[in-house]
Design a protein around this motif. Structure first.
Motif, mmCIF file in Angstrom:
data_model
loop_
_atom_site.group_PDB
_atom_site.id
_atom_site.type_symbol
_atom_site.label_atom_id
_atom_site.label_comp_id
_atom_site.label_asym_id
_atom_site.label_seq_id
_atom_site.Cartn_x
_atom_site.Cartn_y
_atom_site.Cartn_z
ATOM 1 N N PHE A 1 6.557 -0.357 0.793
ATOM 2 C CA PHE A 1 6.270 -0.216 2.217
ATOM 3 C C PHE A 1 5.498 -1.409 2.768
ATOM 4 O O PHE A 1 5.577 -1.716 3.956
ATOM 5 N N ILE A 2 4.738 -2.083 1.904
ATOM 6 C CA ILE A 2 3.985 -3.252 2.374
ATOM 7 C C ILE A 2 4.938 -4.354 2.814
ATOM 8 O O ILE A 2 4.689 -5.050 3.803
ATOM 9 N N ASP A 3 6.053 -4.518 2.104
ATOM 10 C CA ASP A 3 7.036 -5.527 2.502
ATOM 11 C C ASP A 3 7.550 -5.263 3.910
ATOM 12 O O ASP A 3 7.819 -6.192 4.676
ATOM 13 N N CYS A 4 7.700 -3.982 4.262
ATOM 14 C CA CYS A 4 8.206 -3.646 5.598
ATOM 15 C C CYS A 4 7.219 -4.065 6.674
ATOM 16 O O CYS A 4 7.605 -4.615 7.714
ATOM 17 N N TYR A 5 5.935 -3.804 6.441
ATOM 18 C CA TYR A 5 4.926 -4.202 7.423
ATOM 19 C C TYR A 5 4.844 -5.719 7.539
ATOM 20 O O TYR A 5 4.732 -6.274 8.630
ATOM 21 N N GLY B 1 -1.801 1.589 7.718
ATOM 22 C CA GLY B 1 -0.731 0.612 7.528
ATOM 23 C C GLY B 1 -1.011 -0.737 8.171
ATOM 24 O O GLY B 1 -0.459 -1.760 7.751
ATOM 25 N N GLN B 2 -1.842 -0.771 9.214
ATOM 26 C CA GLN B 2 -2.149 -2.033 9.874
ATOM 27 C C GLN B 2 -2.758 -3.055 8.916
ATOM 28 O O GLN B 2 -2.583 -4.265 9.090
ATOM 29 N N LEU B 3 -3.455 -2.585 7.891
ATOM 30 C CA LEU B 3 -4.156 -3.496 6.982
ATOM 31 C C LEU B 3 -3.196 -4.290 6.104
ATOM 32 O O LEU B 3 -3.582 -5.299 5.528
ATOM 33 N N TYR B 4 -1.950 -3.828 5.983
ATOM 34 C CA TYR B 4 -1.002 -4.527 5.113
ATOM 35 C C TYR B 4 -0.602 -5.884 5.664
ATOM 36 O O TYR B 4 -0.071 -6.714 4.928
ATOM 37 N N ILE B 5 -0.800 -6.119 6.964
ATOM 38 C CA ILE B 5 -0.383 -7.406 7.534
ATOM 39 C C ILE B 5 -1.453 -8.471 7.351
ATOM 40 O O ILE B 5 -1.223 -9.637 7.653
ATOM 41 N N PRO C 1 17.283 -5.358 7.921
ATOM 42 C CA PRO C 1 16.025 -5.618 7.214
ATOM 43 C C PRO C 1 16.245 -6.609 6.079
ATOM 44 O O PRO C 1 17.341 -6.724 5.539
ATOM 45 N N THR C 2 15.191 -7.305 5.701
ATOM 46 C CA THR C 2 15.315 -8.307 4.644
ATOM 47 C C THR C 2 15.257 -7.691 3.261
ATOM 48 O O THR C 2 15.585 -8.353 2.290
ATOM 49 N N SER C 3 14.809 -6.478 3.135
ATOM 50 C CA SER C 3 14.779 -5.815 1.828
ATOM 51 C C SER C 3 15.342 -4.408 1.973
ATOM 52 O O SER C 3 15.252 -3.795 3.024
ATOM 53 N N GLU D 1 13.409 2.116 2.725
ATOM 54 C CA GLU D 1 13.670 3.251 3.599
ATOM 55 C C GLU D 1 13.069 3.061 4.984
ATOM 56 O O GLU D 1 13.044 3.977 5.787
ATOM 57 N N ILE D 2 12.535 1.873 5.260
ATOM 58 C CA ILE D 2 12.007 1.573 6.588
ATOM 59 C C ILE D 2 12.688 0.310 7.092
ATOM 60 O O ILE D 2 12.850 -0.660 6.359
ATOM 61 N N ALA D 3 13.106 0.287 8.331
ATOM 62 C CA ALA D 3 13.738 -0.886 8.909
ATOM 63 C C ALA D 3 12.982 -1.311 10.148
ATOM 64 O O ALA D 3 12.556 -0.482 10.943
ATOM 65 N N ALA D 4 12.799 -2.616 10.298
ATOM 66 C CA ALA D 4 12.268 -3.169 11.539
ATOM 67 C C ALA D 4 13.449 -3.507 12.428
ATOM 68 O O ALA D 4 14.340 -4.241 12.022
#
Length: 540
Positions: free
Chosen positions: A78-82, A39-43, A115-117, A120-123
């Motif tokens: 999920f990329i949007d979450c990262y 997942g780190q690569l998505y940033i 979250p902005t979107s 199913e994942i929230a920062a």
């Protein structure tokens, strides 16, 4: 995904096989010591992410990596979450960012930054007021170098571990998933994890990424089964009070030892009951049942071993494009189950060897995962095999004539030759003769085109060995469990640590096919040796 991957030795077909337990972890957003991955690569942007991926996968094409990365960025939620969490960190590096996997979309985040979107994942930015909501299916990790486990009950589990199998982030099973109106009943309203994976792995008319993912498909099947099995074992672990059973003599010994100040605790801390199919207790009880049938019907007359042939026409005809048999464990398992049913019908219903009055069979999985069945048959008095002519009527251990029966000759030389091996065959080539032919029944071999070993049980001395061989339990590593201070250990953990699971076995279990079957029901009476009666008690 983390596991002890133990592929079988040799150069045979690819077999994904794990030893022990598996786990899934999510990595921190930044890591100062490890190379970025997962997942780190998505940033990163696409070019930078491809560069990092190529460091880990030198044999891959950068152009393919670029296209896959661009595709995922366009459709994967999920990329949007990262990216969202990365932006928050860039704007305020001192912010304590935590990542929350939500059980469902209505998680109350009024006390936190939304979250902005809608995913199913929230920062969540945690302030001084406290932690995120409790009693949720949540996995949290801080910035740094630590890894945290993902709960196997989370619906984000599959799409995060297998982004190429679920590129649009299709969610997996969750605890609140309901049956459709047609499949719902008053007793069962929610979908079990096993039902979900059986449905997802089923073949349909439309294209399936899962069934065309090659080696990754094997990995997904093993993962799906181990998660399903893990849920069952977790239930048993959390309901031990109803399972705490010890022999009266063992209880007395433990109490006496405790009285001598030896610090020994009573009972088994965690036990694995016989209701769990494949457990040591389950196997032992099946063996005892089989011996009870021997006392009733006599020793077995025939020992038949039927091994799956992955090159059968029924399997090859279903494969698509460049697929090989090992790429489709689901097809191999289903075809073998149908062939086994037909074989049993020939023997038991159509009386191939005479009238069968009792039988048992057990399914095992070879080193490379192929299923095979051990079948023990007892014939009635009029069908007993007593003379050499009776044996020759049903069993052959000779090479067929290649001129008069070329089809059978091809099957026997391909499936029923054992050796020569080692020093007897140093060059890898040898001339076949009858010394190396495994006993077979010509009619069965020609019909099923597979390894079907037919042995005559001529001596009563072999009875106990045969049944113990058949019920020898799951494949496991050789290990020893020692505990000097206590008499107990975790049977569930030792079971998990000792077993191997291959894709074909996982597929068999996900289809809920039986591992063993017998012709008669055996009722276990409350008869026991002196001081060996079972005592049920609770801790304390």
């Amino acid at each position: 995904m983390g596991a002890q991957i133990k592929p079988p030795p040799g150069t045979g077909p690819y077999c994904y096989r794990i030893h022990g337990q598996i786990y899934h972890v999510v990595s921190p957003l930044h890591s100062d010591h490890n190379k970025p991955g997962y997942g780190q690569l998505y940033i990163f942007d696409t070019s930078k992410a491809t560069e990092k991926r190529m460091e880990r996968n030198e044999g891959c094409l950068p152009s393919v990596m670029d296209r896959l990365d661009s595709m995922l960025r366009a459709i994967n939620p999920f990329i949007d979450c990262y990216l969202q969490m990365h932006r928050i960190i860039e704007e305020n590096p001192a912010t304590n960012i935590r990542m929350v996997f939500m059980e469902n979309g209505d998680l109350d985040l009024r006390r936190f930054i939304q979250p902005t979107s809608k995913t199913e994942i929230a920062a969540i930015c945690v302030g001084d007021s406290g932690e995120p909501p409790a009693n949720r299916d949540i996995c949290i990790y801080p910035m740094g170098n630590s890894f945290k486990n993902i709960s196997p009950l989370n619906q984000c589990y599959d799409p995060m571990v297998y982004p190429l199998l679920f590129p649009r982030g299709e969610l997996g099973w969750n605890i609140n998933m309901k049956h459709s109106e047609e499949g719902r009943s008053s007793k069962y309203t929610r979908v079990t994890k096993l039902q979900f994976y059986a449905y997802r792995l089923a073949m349909r008319s439309d294209f399936s990424i899962l069934h065309h993912s090659g080696k990754l498909f094997q990995k997904y099947i093993v993962d799906a089964y181990v998660k399903t099995e893990g849920s069952r074992l977790n239930y048993l672990r959390n309901n031990q009070k109803t399972l705490r059973i010890e022999h009266y003599k063992g209880l007395l010994d433990a109490l006496n030892s405790r009285a001598l100040n030896q610090g020994v605790h009573t009972g088994k801390l965690i036990i694995l009951p016989s209701t769990f199919q494949g457990s040591p207790r389950h196997v032992h009880q099946n063996y005892q049942d089989a011996m009870a049938m021997v006392r009733k019907f006599g020793r077995p007359d025939l020992f038949v071993t039927f091994t799956c042939n992955p090159t059968l026409v029924d399997i090859l005809n279903v494969l698509e494009g460049p697929q090989r048999p090992e790429d489709r464990p689901d097809i191999i398992v289903r075809v073998f189950k149908m062939k086994l049913t037909e074989l049993l019908d020939d023997i038991i219903k159509r009386n191939l060897f005479g009238r069968v009055i009792s039988y048992i069979y057990v399914i095992e999985f070879l080193e490379r995962g192929l299923p095979h069945a051990h079948i023990l048959l007892t014939l009635d008095t009029y069908s007993k095999i007593r003379t050499k002519d009776d044996i020759d009527k049903y069993v052959s251990a000779e090479l067929p004539d290649p001129i008069s029966d070329p089809k059978l000759f091809h099957i026997i030389t391909r499936c029923m030759i054992h050796g020569p091996c080692g020093t007897l065959n140093p060059n890898g080539r040898h001339d076949l003769d009858n010394r190396w032919v495994i006993p077979y029944n010509p009619w069965l071999s020609k019909k099923f085109n597979a390894h079907i070993n037919v042995e005559i049980c001529a001596s009563i001395k072999s009875v106990k060995y045969l049944y113990k061989y058949v019920y020898n339990g799951h494949d496991a590593a050789s290990m020893r469990f020692e505990n000097e201070k206590t008499l107990y250990y975790d049977e569930i953990l030792s079971f998990l640590d000792g077993r191997y699971v291959s894709a074909l076995e996982a597929m068999w279990r996900l289809n809920e096919f039986n591992l063993s079957e017998k012709s008669h029901t055996v009722v276990r009476l409350a008869v026991h040796l002196p001081d060996q009666q079972a005592i049920v008690y609770q801790d304390g």
